[in-house]
Design an enzyme around this catalytic site. Sequence first.
Site, PDB file in Angstrom:
ATOM      1  N   ASP A  33       2.127  -1.580   3.299  1.00  0.00           N
ATOM      2  CA  ASP A  33       1.680  -1.966   4.638  1.00  0.00           C
ATOM      3  C   ASP A  33       2.938  -1.984   5.511  1.00  0.00           C
ATOM      4  O   ASP A  33       4.065  -2.012   4.995  1.00  0.00           O
ATOM      5  CB  ASP A  33       1.027  -3.355   4.550  1.00  0.00           C
ATOM      6  CG  ASP A  33       0.781  -3.975   5.910  1.00  0.00           C
ATOM      7  OD1 ASP A  33       1.189  -5.136   6.100  1.00  0.00           O
ATOM      8  OD2 ASP A  33       0.209  -3.305   6.788  1.00  0.00           O
ATOM      9  N   PHE A  34       2.762  -1.983   6.842  1.00  0.00           N
ATOM     10  CA  PHE A  34       3.952  -1.989   7.700  1.00  0.00           C
ATOM     11  C   PHE A  34       4.298  -3.390   8.246  1.00  0.00           C
ATOM     12  O   PHE A  34       5.260  -4.015   7.777  1.00  0.00           O
ATOM     13  CB  PHE A  34       3.792  -0.992   8.859  1.00  0.00           C
ATOM     14  CG  PHE A  34       5.005  -0.904   9.742  1.00  0.00           C
ATOM     15  CD1 PHE A  34       5.014  -1.472  11.011  1.00  0.00           C
ATOM     16  CD2 PHE A  34       6.157  -0.281   9.290  1.00  0.00           C
ATOM     17  CE1 PHE A  34       6.151  -1.421  11.819  1.00  0.00           C
ATOM     18  CE2 PHE A  34       7.303  -0.226  10.089  1.00  0.00           C
ATOM     19  CZ  PHE A  34       7.296  -0.801  11.349  1.00  0.00           C
ATOM     20  N   ASP A  35       3.502  -3.869   9.180  1.00  0.00           N
ATOM     21  CA  ASP A  35       3.821  -5.162   9.817  1.00  0.00           C
ATOM     22  C   ASP A  35       3.697  -6.311   8.826  1.00  0.00           C
ATOM     23  O   ASP A  35       2.660  -6.488   8.189  1.00  0.00           O
ATOM     24  CB  ASP A  35       2.867  -5.413  10.999  1.00  0.00           C
ATOM     25  CG  ASP A  35       3.097  -4.427  12.122  1.00  0.00           C
ATOM     26  OD1 ASP A  35       2.378  -3.414  12.177  1.00  0.00           O
ATOM     27  OD2 ASP A  35       4.010  -4.671  12.930  1.00  0.00           O
ATOM     28  N   ASP A  77       0.509  -7.904   3.386  1.00  0.00           N
ATOM     29  CA  ASP A  77       0.704  -9.332   3.647  1.00  0.00           C
ATOM     30  C   ASP A  77      -0.478 -10.012   4.300  1.00  0.00           C
ATOM     31  O   ASP A  77      -0.426 -11.207   4.594  1.00  0.00           O
ATOM     32  CB  ASP A  77       1.926  -9.505   4.581  1.00  0.00           C
ATOM     33  CG  ASP A  77       1.589  -9.075   6.008  1.00  0.00           C
ATOM     34  OD1 ASP A  77       1.801  -9.850   6.951  1.00  0.00           O
ATOM     35  OD2 ASP A  77       1.082  -7.943   6.167  1.00  0.00           O
TER      36      ASP A  77
END
Lengths: 253, 137
Positions: A26-28, A200
């Site tokens: 995932d990124f953020d 997250d």
Amino acid sequence: MDYLFGGNNIRVLESLSFTETLYAFDFDGTLAPIVADPDKARMSKETERLLEKLSSIVPIAIISGRGLKDLAPKIPPGPKYLIGNHGLEGLPSATAIHELEDMCGRWKAILNPLLKKLRDPGVFLEDKGYSLAIHYRNSRLKKRARESILAVLQSIDNDAKVIPGKLVLNLVPARGPHKGLALSRVILHSRAKFGFYIGDDYTDEDVFSINERRLMTVRVGRNQKSQARYYLRRQSEITLLLQHLLRFHESKE
Amino acid sequence: MSRRTMKDPGPFLSILRLGMQIQQINQKMEHEIGVSLTQWSLLRCMVDNPTISALDLAQELGVQPSTLTQILKRLERKKYIFVTKDPLDARRKLLSLTRAGNSTLLEANRTIAALEKHVKFSNTAVREISRGLTHLL
């Protein structure tokens, strides 16, 4: 849930390097820390360097809720798959879903005036092309903002699904793919024998709850209600994870 | 029953001899490269299935789980595999290869690939024998 760097778990992580594994991130909140202004979200230089190096050795996928136009400039060269909009963009062999743009336009037209009436400068709407996100991170009264936004979202038809995130509510097409489906398709396309995913957020639970034994799941931040098997204590441990993965793959026979 | 000669021991004695030869090959392999054929087949399956349970492993191999118990214990004693608890269900044990297990597997793969060049019977012949044996079970 177990701490990924505790006990024998690091050896479990190492065992993924003995076979063809696709690593997905995932990124953020995972590769990049969460920041007040989403436009300013960036990976640390070290994370970027490690990710680029790892991408030259193993197949990597980034699966994000961001639109691809927004995500791509924030990713260094190397990852084989960039999937945006919770799985709506970037999937191999996917055709453009133009009707989703019209749907988003319709939702935006309904929501903009209603959100303005909340008179909360900390609440803003982000158009991701095929989905919308209503952020309330900057609101002073976050709980009230969330309840007000949810009330506003009642005005949207059943074509929409609300996916809560960290201080954000995502509005996605009800019948569209989600991150879990996106990851399954990417693993299939890459012909990897095993998958690894780290995220997250609540949207990542679509991946964590996949009933697939050939998948190792990690959550950034411990949460007893999560379906992820392992966790990192904090986002900054992502560099340690990448260092371990590089070490395992660089020392392969 | 027809008379058997030394040159024609009959099917059951042949099966017995075959079983003994396979056992000898297993022992020879274990002595020379650290794993028997049986152990090698387990490691081969496990390398592509990190954190597999014994039940799923048995299913993959098409055997009863009880068949694997002793072999897995032996592999664990040799430190070729290790066991962890499933973080979502502490009752479930997960099996993975160690680095030493993976190295041994890679070496065994190379040895077996080299040996295969000297094998003078075909897969078809082996399958036929196996089919015949299945009838006896």
